[in-house]
Write a protein that holds these residues in place. Structure first.
Motif, PDB file in Angstrom:
ATOM      1  N   ASN A   6      81.385  32.010  22.132  1.00 47.59           N
ATOM      2  CA  ASN A   6      82.019  33.283  21.778  1.00 47.59           C
ATOM      3  C   ASN A   6      83.541  33.175  21.851  1.00 47.59           C
ATOM      4  OD1 ASN A   6      79.633  34.572  21.188  1.00 47.59           O
ATOM      5  ND2 ASN A   6      79.376  35.374  23.243  1.00 47.59           N
ATOM      6  N   ARG A   9      84.590  31.497  18.673  1.00 46.07           N
ATOM      7  CA  ARG A   9      84.416  32.467  17.595  1.00 46.07           C
ATOM      8  C   ARG A   9      85.588  33.453  17.560  1.00 46.07           C
ATOM      9  NH1 ARG A   9      79.229  33.712  15.654  1.00 46.07           N
ATOM     10  NH2 ARG A   9      77.705  32.127  16.184  1.00 46.07           N
ATOM     11  N   ALA A  10      85.984  33.933  18.735  1.00 48.94           N
ATOM     12  CA  ALA A  10      87.094  34.895  18.815  1.00 48.94           C
ATOM     13  C   ALA A  10      88.401  34.255  18.331  1.00 48.94           C
ATOM     14  CB  ALA A  10      87.242  35.406  20.238  1.00 48.94           C
ATOM     15  N   GLN A  42      80.064  38.089   9.091  1.00 44.84           N
ATOM     16  CA  GLN A  42      79.454  38.809  10.203  1.00 44.84           C
ATOM     17  C   GLN A  42      80.488  39.704  10.888  1.00 44.84           C
ATOM     18  OE1 GLN A  42      78.069  36.403  13.507  1.00 44.84           O
ATOM     19  NE2 GLN A  42      78.188  38.179  14.842  1.00 44.84           N
ATOM     20  N   PHE A  43      81.685  39.163  11.118  1.00 43.90           N
ATOM     21  CA  PHE A  43      82.721  39.927  11.803  1.00 43.90           C
ATOM     22  C   PHE A  43      83.122  41.155  10.984  1.00 43.90           C
ATOM     23  CE2 PHE A  43      87.225  40.887  12.596  1.00 43.90           C
ATOM     24  CZ  PHE A  43      87.131  41.230  13.936  1.00 43.90           C
ATOM     25  N   ARG A  44      83.266  40.980   9.693  1.00 45.23           N
ATOM     26  CA  ARG A  44      83.674  42.118   8.847  1.00 45.23           C
ATOM     27  C   ARG A  44      82.572  43.179   8.796  1.00 45.23           C
ATOM     28  NH1 ARG A  44      87.367  38.720   5.759  1.00 45.23           N
ATOM     29  NH2 ARG A  44      89.277  38.999   6.953  1.00 45.23           N
ATOM     30  N   THR A  46      80.159  43.709  11.269  1.00 45.13           N
ATOM     31  CA  THR A  46      79.808  44.270  12.582  1.00 45.13           C
ATOM     32  C   THR A  46      80.993  44.476  13.512  1.00 45.13           C
ATOM     33  OG1 THR A  46      79.438  42.096  13.594  1.00 45.13           O
ATOM     34  CG2 THR A  46      77.558  43.125  12.476  1.00 45.13           C
ATOM     35  N   ARG A  47      82.141  43.891  13.164  1.00 47.76           N
ATOM     36  CA  ARG A  47      83.330  43.894  14.034  1.00 47.76           C
ATOM     37  C   ARG A  47      83.023  43.219  15.385  1.00 47.76           C
ATOM     38  NH1 ARG A  47      87.300  43.960  10.944  1.00 47.76           N
ATOM     39  NH2 ARG A  47      88.678  44.452  12.665  1.00 47.76           N
ATOM     40  N   SER A  48      82.112  42.279  15.381  1.00 47.19           N
ATOM     41  CA  SER A  48      81.741  41.554  16.595  1.00 47.19           C
ATOM     42  C   SER A  48      81.684  40.066  16.298  1.00 47.19           C
ATOM     43  CB  SER A  48      80.368  42.021  17.085  1.00 47.19           C
ATOM     44  OG  SER A  48      79.914  41.215  18.144  1.00 47.19           O
ATOM     45  N   VAL A  49      82.076  39.252  17.292  1.00 45.20           N
ATOM     46  CA  VAL A  49      81.984  37.798  17.150  1.00 45.20           C
ATOM     47  C   VAL A  49      80.772  37.250  17.901  1.00 45.20           C
ATOM     48  CG1 VAL A  49      84.451  37.457  16.797  1.00 45.20           C
ATOM     49  CG2 VAL A  49      83.519  37.358  19.110  1.00 45.20           C
ATOM     50  N   GLU A  50      80.011  38.129  18.542  1.00 44.26           N
ATOM     51  CA  GLU A  50      78.835  37.696  19.307  1.00 44.26           C
ATOM     52  C   GLU A  50      77.815  37.047  18.378  1.00 44.26           C
ATOM     53  OE1 GLU A  50      78.273  38.133  22.717  1.00 44.26           O
ATOM     54  OE2 GLU A  50      80.364  38.775  22.800  1.00 44.26           O
TER      55      GLU A  50
END
Length: 89
Positions: A6, A9-10, A42-44, A46-50
């Motif tokens: 993670n 990813r961040a 995925q980030f765009r 969900t706004r998450s990098v998990e």
């Protein structure tokens, strides 16, 4: 294939958000371009990098048979798995 942490990813997302291209960031961090592109999709969305969970929920095979199994075991403490399997089937 190794899962990306993670933290990594961040950092990847932060670099793209700072203006670098996905392919540039992939090269800088030695990550495949396709993994980078999918991460940003995925980030765009969900706004998450998990990382998403791998696999899915699988209902236990014996669901619905709990009471029947308990009844057989209470009746015969030494019941074998083979006999129990035949009795349930």
């Amino acid at each position: 294939m190794v899962a990306l942490s993670n933290d990594l990813r961040a950092r990847l997302v932060k670099a793209v958000e700072a203006g670098a291209s996905r392919r540039q960031v992939a090269a800088w961090f030695d990550v495949s371009p396709s993994a980078m592109i999918k991460l940003m999709q995925q980030f765009r969305a969900t706004r998450s990098v998990e990382a998403a969970e791998i696999g899915g929920y699988r209902k236990p095979v014996l669901t619905g048979y709990e009471d029947l199994i308990k009844k057989f075991v209470e009746t015969d403490k030494g019941i074998t798995l083979a006999v129990l399997t035949e009795a349930i089937a």
